[in-house]
Design an enzyme around this catalytic site. Structure first.
Site, PDB file in Angstrom:
ATOM      1  N   GLY A  12       4.509  -5.146  63.665  1.00 19.70           N
ATOM      2  CA  GLY A  12       3.674  -6.179  64.298  1.00 19.70           C
ATOM      3  C   GLY A  12       2.688  -5.544  65.270  1.00 19.70           C
ATOM      4  N   ARG A  22      -6.366   5.860  71.446  1.00 15.56           N
ATOM      5  CA  ARG A  22      -7.381   6.594  72.209  1.00 15.56           C
ATOM      6  C   ARG A  22      -6.762   7.748  72.997  1.00 15.56           C
ATOM      7  NH1 ARG A  22      -9.017   6.051  77.548  1.00 15.56           N
ATOM      8  NH2 ARG A  22     -11.217   6.446  78.016  1.00 15.56           N
ATOM      9  N   ASP A 104      11.325  -0.604  66.097  1.00  9.88           N
ATOM     10  CA  ASP A 104      12.439   0.257  65.691  1.00  9.88           C
ATOM     11  C   ASP A 104      12.460   0.527  64.186  1.00  9.88           C
ATOM     12  OD1 ASP A 104      13.192  -2.335  65.297  1.00  9.88           O
ATOM     13  OD2 ASP A 104      15.247  -2.087  66.002  1.00  9.88           O
ATOM     14  N   GLY A 105      11.905  -0.400  63.389  1.00  7.90           N
ATOM     15  CA  GLY A 105      11.766  -0.132  61.961  1.00  7.90           C
ATOM     16  C   GLY A 105      10.839   1.060  61.743  1.00  7.90           C
ATOM     17  N   ILE A 127       5.038  -6.813  71.392  1.00 12.78           N
ATOM     18  CA  ILE A 127       5.038  -7.733  72.537  1.00 12.78           C
ATOM     19  C   ILE A 127       6.454  -8.181  72.885  1.00 12.78           C
ATOM     20  CG2 ILE A 127       2.724  -8.593  71.980  1.00 12.78           C
ATOM     21  CD1 ILE A 127       4.273 -11.249  71.136  1.00 12.78           C
ATOM     22  N   ASP A 128       7.413  -7.916  72.002  1.00 11.43           N
ATOM     23  CA  ASP A 128       8.762  -8.488  72.165  1.00 11.43           C
ATOM     24  C   ASP A 128       9.642  -7.786  73.196  1.00 11.43           C
ATOM     25  OD1 ASP A 128       8.192 -10.339  70.134  1.00 11.43           O
ATOM     26  OD2 ASP A 128       8.816  -8.936  68.584  1.00 11.43           O
ATOM     27  N   GLY A 186       8.408 -20.798  87.075  1.00 16.31           N
ATOM     28  CA  GLY A 186       9.308 -21.731  87.757  1.00 16.31           C
ATOM     29  C   GLY A 186       9.862 -22.778  86.809  1.00 16.31           C
ATOM     30  N   GLU A 188      12.529 -25.026  84.572  1.00 19.27           N
ATOM     31  CA  GLU A 188      13.827 -25.643  84.887  1.00 19.27           C
ATOM     32  C   GLU A 188      14.932 -25.035  84.046  1.00 19.27           C
ATOM     33  OE1 GLU A 188      11.004 -27.467  85.229  1.00 19.27           O
ATOM     34  OE2 GLU A 188      11.463 -27.645  87.354  1.00 19.27           O
ATOM     35  N   ARG A 254       0.105 -12.626  70.569  1.00 25.35           N
ATOM     36  CA  ARG A 254      -0.117 -11.260  70.090  1.00 25.35           C
ATOM     37  C   ARG A 254      -1.514 -10.748  70.424  1.00 25.35           C
ATOM     38  NH1 ARG A 254       2.385 -10.159  64.742  1.00 25.35           N
ATOM     39  NH2 ARG A 254       4.608 -10.156  65.167  1.00 25.35           N
TER      40      ARG A 254
HETATM   41  P1  ADP Z   1       8.809  -2.725  63.495  1.00 28.35           P
HETATM   42  O1  ADP Z   1       8.381  -1.316  63.415  1.00 28.35           O
HETATM   43  O2  ADP Z   1       7.929  -3.546  64.378  1.00 28.35           O
HETATM   44  O3  ADP Z   1      10.293  -2.870  63.790  1.00 28.35           O
HETATM   45  P2  ADP Z   1       9.356  -3.321  60.706  1.00 28.35           P
HETATM   46  O4  ADP Z   1      10.816  -3.421  60.889  1.00 28.35           O
HETATM   47  O5  ADP Z   1       8.669  -4.294  59.808  1.00 28.35           O
HETATM   48  O6  ADP Z   1       8.548  -3.411  62.070  1.00 28.35           O
HETATM   49  O7  ADP Z   1       9.060  -1.844  60.181  1.00 28.35           O
HETATM   50  C1  ADP Z   1       7.733  -1.419  59.959  1.00 28.35           C
HETATM   51  C2  ADP Z   1       7.720  -0.491  58.783  1.00 28.35           C
HETATM   52  O8  ADP Z   1       8.544   0.653  59.066  1.00 28.35           O
HETATM   53  C3  ADP Z   1       8.300  -1.071  57.497  1.00 28.35           C
HETATM   54  O9  ADP Z   1       7.368  -1.827  56.772  1.00 28.35           O
HETATM   55  C4  ADP Z   1       8.677   0.177  56.754  1.00 28.35           C
HETATM   56  O10 ADP Z   1       7.517   0.739  56.159  1.00 28.35           O
HETATM   57  C5  ADP Z   1       9.140   1.108  57.863  1.00 28.35           C
HETATM   58  N1  ADP Z   1      10.617   1.070  57.983  1.00 28.35           N
HETATM   59  C6  ADP Z   1      11.372   0.068  58.457  1.00 28.35           C
HETATM   60  N2  ADP Z   1      12.697   0.355  58.389  1.00 28.35           N
HETATM   61  C7  ADP Z   1      12.778   1.580  57.841  1.00 28.35           C
HETATM   62  C8  ADP Z   1      13.869   2.447  57.482  1.00 28.35           C
HETATM   63  N3  ADP Z   1      15.139   2.107  57.685  1.00 28.35           N
HETATM   64  N4  ADP Z   1      13.565   3.648  56.953  1.00 28.35           N
HETATM   65  C9  ADP Z   1      12.289   4.020  56.747  1.00 28.35           C
HETATM   66  N5  ADP Z   1      11.230   3.239  57.045  1.00 28.35           N
HETATM   67  C10 ADP Z   1      11.442   2.040  57.579  1.00 28.35           C
END
Ligand code: ADP
Length: 320
Positions: A12, A22, A104-105, A127-128, A186, A188, A254
């Site tokens: 994202g 940059r 983390d993906g 942003i999360d 603020g 509730e 975003r």
């Molecule tokens: P984010 O990076 O924001 O967590 P995603 O989870 O969609 O977003 O991961 C972004 C991209 O990273 C995926 O489309 C994929 O190309 C790559 N990716 C995600 N998980 C893995 C994984 N376990 N191994 C290798 N590449 C990954």
């Protein structure tokens, strides 16, 4: 020795990613390292959509939201063969190290490439605020700013009528945007993955606020993916003296020009990424912990438990 660094943005998009592009580009060029911008995340590695970045290529992007390199998701990137094809493309282009800005993906992808011999450094861009190994991610502060601006406006109109504004914010299983917005505005009530959700309890509390405390308005901030906020608003109207109104802030969170804190964070992290690559380090991610720029192995970051938000939830409770 590193001669050519690639940079890509993945997952994202988030305000401040351009500031990171940059910073990486200019720090590398200053050190005599060439820079290649990779378009559309890992997809660009596979398709070979590379662009040589000069000092001027990253002029006038610091204040722009989104990412000039584009971002994409490539689920197939988890496959060994696809990763090998990407490594071949990078080798052909002479790219010997890579900076990945994402979540983390994206970090897992960076780790996979490092294991295949291309040193990668991950920068937390989302942003999360849900990325391990850092207190804050690039983009969180700007999104918080947007949430606070929107919620302040909703509060003005809600207090003129006897309304309960239920505002859904993003967060992807992380309650930080909701919690920080709730404290800043603020509210509730705050409902997030950390607080849990009990509909009857929520309605009971709102009934108490309207009938016993005689509040003219109420503000509820709720994280995405918890419940259908339109349905909840209807139940509020039926079961309390408030008229319930739901607002989903959505993708507006975003966008926008990054606030100075995100520009600073991205600039500091981008510089750090290049320093690490020049030291021959790969498979690390950069973070900010107790206001210090740090780095740690991605594997370690992915296993680290998130630091507790208990004190901030307690603060929220004390201020209601
Ligand atoms: P984010 O990076 O924001 O967590 P995603 O989870 O969609 O977003 O991961 C972004 C991209 O990273 C995926 O489309 C994929 O190309 C790559 N990716 C995600 N998980 C893995 C994984 N376990 N191994 C290798 N590449 C990954």
């Amino acid at each position: 020795m590193v001669r050519k660094i690639g940079i890509l943005t993945s997952g994202g998009d988030a305000p401040g990613m351009n500031a990171a592009i940059r910073a990486v580009t200019r720090t590398a060029l200053r050190n005599g390292i060439e820079v290649i911008g990779v378009h559309d995340g890992y997809r660009g590695l596979l398709e070979g959509t590379f662009e040589k970045l000069e000092r001027g290529s990253v002029s006038n992007i610091l204040d722009r939201g989104g990412t000039v390199l584009g971002s994409a998701r490539l689920p197939e990137f988890k496959e060994d063969e696809i990763q090998n094809a990407c490594v071949r493309n990078m080798s052909r282009e002479g790219i010997d190290a890579l900076v990945v800005v994402g979540g983390d993906g994206s970090y897992r992808g960076a780790l996979a490439l490092t294991k295949k011999g291309i040193n990668c450094i991950g920068l937390p861009g989302t942003i999360d605020n849900d990325i391990p190994g850092t207190d804050f991610t690039i983009g969180f502060e700007t999104a918080l700013n947007t949430c606070v601006e929107c919620v302040d406006k909703l509060r003005d109109t809600s207090s003129s009528h006897q309304r309960c504004a239920i505002v859904e914010v993003m967060g992807n299983h992380c309650g930080d945007l909701a919690l920080y917005t709730a404290i800043s505005c603020g509210a509730e009530m705050v409902i997030s993955p950390e607080t849990g959700y009990d509909e009857l309890e929520v309605l009971e509390r709102l009934r108490y606020l309207s009938e016993a405390v005689h509040k003219r308005h109420a503000l509820v901030i709720i994280s995405e993916k918890i419940t259908d906020v339109s349905a909840l608003a209807k139940k509020v109207s039926l079961n309390t003296s408030f008229s319930g109104r739901a607002t989903v802030l959505g993708h507006i969170q975003r966008g926008g020009s990054p606030v100075p804190r995100d520009r600073m964070l991205a600039s500091r992290m981008g510089e750090k990424a290049v320093d690490l690559l020049m030291e021959g380090i790969g498979g690390h991610c950069v973070g900010i912990i107790d206001n210090k720029i740090t780095s740690m192995p991605i594997e370690e970051a992915l296993e680290r438990p998130r630091s507790s938000r208990k004190r901030l939830y307690r603060l929220f409770d004390r201020l209601v």
